[in-house]
Design a protein around this motif. Sequence first.
Motif, PDB file in Angstrom:
ATOM      1  N   ALA A 224      25.496  20.066  39.332  1.00 54.46           N
ATOM      2  CA  ALA A 224      26.276  19.281  39.787  1.00 54.46           C
ATOM      3  C   ALA A 224      25.855  18.367  41.366  1.00 54.46           C
ATOM      4  O   ALA A 224      26.914  17.321  40.848  1.00 54.46           O
ATOM      5  N   SER A 225      26.044  19.116  41.679  1.00 56.01           N
ATOM      6  CA  SER A 225      26.106  19.151  43.555  1.00 56.01           C
ATOM      7  C   SER A 225      24.701  18.538  44.074  1.00 56.01           C
ATOM      8  O   SER A 225      24.923  17.365  44.843  1.00 56.01           O
ATOM      9  N   LEU A 226      24.111  19.148  43.267  1.00 51.17           N
ATOM     10  CA  LEU A 226      22.469  18.330  43.906  1.00 51.17           C
ATOM     11  C   LEU A 226      23.129  16.598  43.317  1.00 51.17           C
ATOM     12  O   LEU A 226      22.179  15.728  43.610  1.00 51.17           O
ATOM     13  N   ILE A 227      23.023  16.828  41.915  1.00 56.31           N
ATOM     14  CA  ILE A 227      23.416  15.545  41.140  1.00 56.31           C
ATOM     15  C   ILE A 227      24.110  13.889  42.256  1.00 56.31           C
ATOM     16  O   ILE A 227      24.245  12.507  42.028  1.00 56.31           O
ATOM     17  N   GLY A 228      25.487  15.218  42.677  1.00 57.66           N
ATOM     18  CA  GLY A 228      26.146  14.609  43.699  1.00 57.66           C
ATOM     19  C   GLY A 228      25.783  13.568  44.825  1.00 57.66           C
ATOM     20  O   GLY A 228      25.944  12.248  45.371  1.00 57.66           O
ATOM     21  N   ALA A 229      25.199  14.606  44.992  1.00 58.95           N
ATOM     22  CA  ALA A 229      24.186  14.129  46.036  1.00 58.95           C
ATOM     23  C   ALA A 229      23.855  12.517  46.616  1.00 58.95           C
ATOM     24  O   ALA A 229      23.976  12.288  47.128  1.00 58.95           O
ATOM     25  N   CYS A 230      22.745  12.802  45.427  1.00 58.65           N
ATOM     26  CA  CYS A 230      21.811  11.624  45.248  1.00 58.65           C
ATOM     27  C   CYS A 230      22.566  10.475  44.340  1.00 58.65           C
ATOM     28  O   CYS A 230      22.639   9.074  45.265  1.00 58.65           O
ATOM     29  N   MET A 231      23.918  11.011  43.827  1.00 62.24           N
ATOM     30  CA  MET A 231      24.524   9.554  42.815  1.00 62.24           C
ATOM     31  C   MET A 231      24.990   8.473  44.469  1.00 62.24           C
ATOM     32  O   MET A 231      25.329   7.730  44.150  1.00 62.24           O
ATOM     33  N   PHE A 232      26.400   9.779  44.544  1.00 57.88           N
ATOM     34  CA  PHE A 232      26.737   8.810  45.767  1.00 57.88           C
ATOM     35  C   PHE A 232      26.094   8.536  46.606  1.00 57.88           C
ATOM     36  O   PHE A 232      26.588   7.153  48.056  1.00 57.88           O
ATOM     37  N   GLY A 233      24.978   8.833  47.399  1.00 56.91           N
ATOM     38  CA  GLY A 233      23.905   8.018  48.664  1.00 56.91           C
ATOM     39  C   GLY A 233      23.557   6.899  47.695  1.00 56.91           C
ATOM     40  O   GLY A 233      23.747   5.858  48.929  1.00 56.91           O
ATOM     41  N   SER A 234      23.129   5.936  46.721  1.00 56.33           N
ATOM     42  CA  SER A 234      23.124   5.758  46.114  1.00 56.33           C
ATOM     43  C   SER A 234      24.059   4.527  46.292  1.00 56.33           C
ATOM     44  O   SER A 234      23.852   3.454  47.183  1.00 56.33           O
ATOM     45  N   PHE A 235      25.314   4.665  45.618  1.00 60.95           N
ATOM     46  CA  PHE A 235      26.321   4.175  46.536  1.00 60.95           C
ATOM     47  C   PHE A 235      26.885   4.058  47.504  1.00 60.95           C
ATOM     48  O   PHE A 235      26.647   2.575  48.290  1.00 60.95           O
TER      49      PHE A 235
END
Length: 404
Positions: A224-235
């Motif tokens: 979840a933490s890795l996905i969160g980093a990538c998704m909010f990075g794209s945001f």
Amino acid sequence: MSQTASTGIAPSGKGASRGLILLLATTSGLAVANLYYNQPLLAEIGRTFGASSNAVGYVSMFTQIGYALGMLLFVPLGDIRERRTLISLLLIAVALSLVGFAVSPSLLWMYIASFAVGITTVVPQIIVPFSAQLARPEERGKVIGTVMSGLLFGILLARTVSGIVGDFFGWRAMYWIAAALMLLLSVILYRLLPLTKPETSASYKELLGSMVQLVRNYSTLREASLIGACMFGSFSVFWTSLAFYLEGPPYHYSSAIAGLFGLIGVAGAAGAPVVGRLADKVAPKRIIGLLILLTLLSFGLFGLSGLTIWSLVAGVIVLDLGVQGTQVSNQARIYALEPAARSRINTVFMVSTFAGGALGSTLGSYAWQHWGWSGVCWIGGGLVTAALAIWAVHRIIYRGAGLA
């Protein structure tokens, strides 16, 4: 009569009251807005100091680095300190940081003030696990979705408000207004929030050390933490670059119009409670994969925005729904891992998320300066693709082990 009884918003014996959840959602939105007032104002701030888009883009980066560090240092205190006092003190601290930003005489000063704003604007991440604690297990996703909707409304409407205020009164005025709001909130919350008891008797040092163990123990938290980093990075790649894109050809929009795109994104944020309710009934893991694909679609739409403004509008709605929905679904999963450690679990998750956001802000500014809008779309889409790969690999590994 106790304070919680006199306010009329205390949690009921059957879970969190609607009044309390709405108060927490509103507070989250108003507090987190401090991190995003700068984005539609970056072009104007750059003109004030004669700075390039790349240099002024560091304002967003330092804010999010500060936020990640603030979460690491302060959010775990939610497990060992009385939350009402902690929240009120942090709101006073961020008010002082906002004043520092408002009086910035140079870009270097602004970098320092941006970092200070970020490190003190952590109240929303104390509130989110608090709301999960108050909710009944079968409603946890719905409650988290409601509070997170308030948070995302704050993120998106911050851009709209700051764009309009900046256009009419200058970028400094926005930060004076924000400082006054934080001081007012500190008083209101101290009077209205119920008293809470610490959930653990561990020392602060033990608390910080235990987060390493939580990461080791729970593969779901790591994923979840890795996905969160990538998704909010794209945001962040998108929102950091948008003001520069809109003020140039073919649109030539002002900061006020750039800010209005945050208002468009509210349509996506409104879907967070729906996603939360789905996470209560359907395995969040499945929902997350679909939402990542939806977010990838948004960057395809952004790539077409040079042909039609409606592609940009649709992309904003899809992006905000995908990123927010993924976050709510992930939080519904991780808060169920170890209830007594929710603040620390939230710290791990959100530090990772906003570290990704800080990286995204830097990449967005760099991509815009060197490759223009197409570079922004490729970088943002690449981060979403990385999130999809993490989701798929984790699913394959743990399904093979019988744990998915």
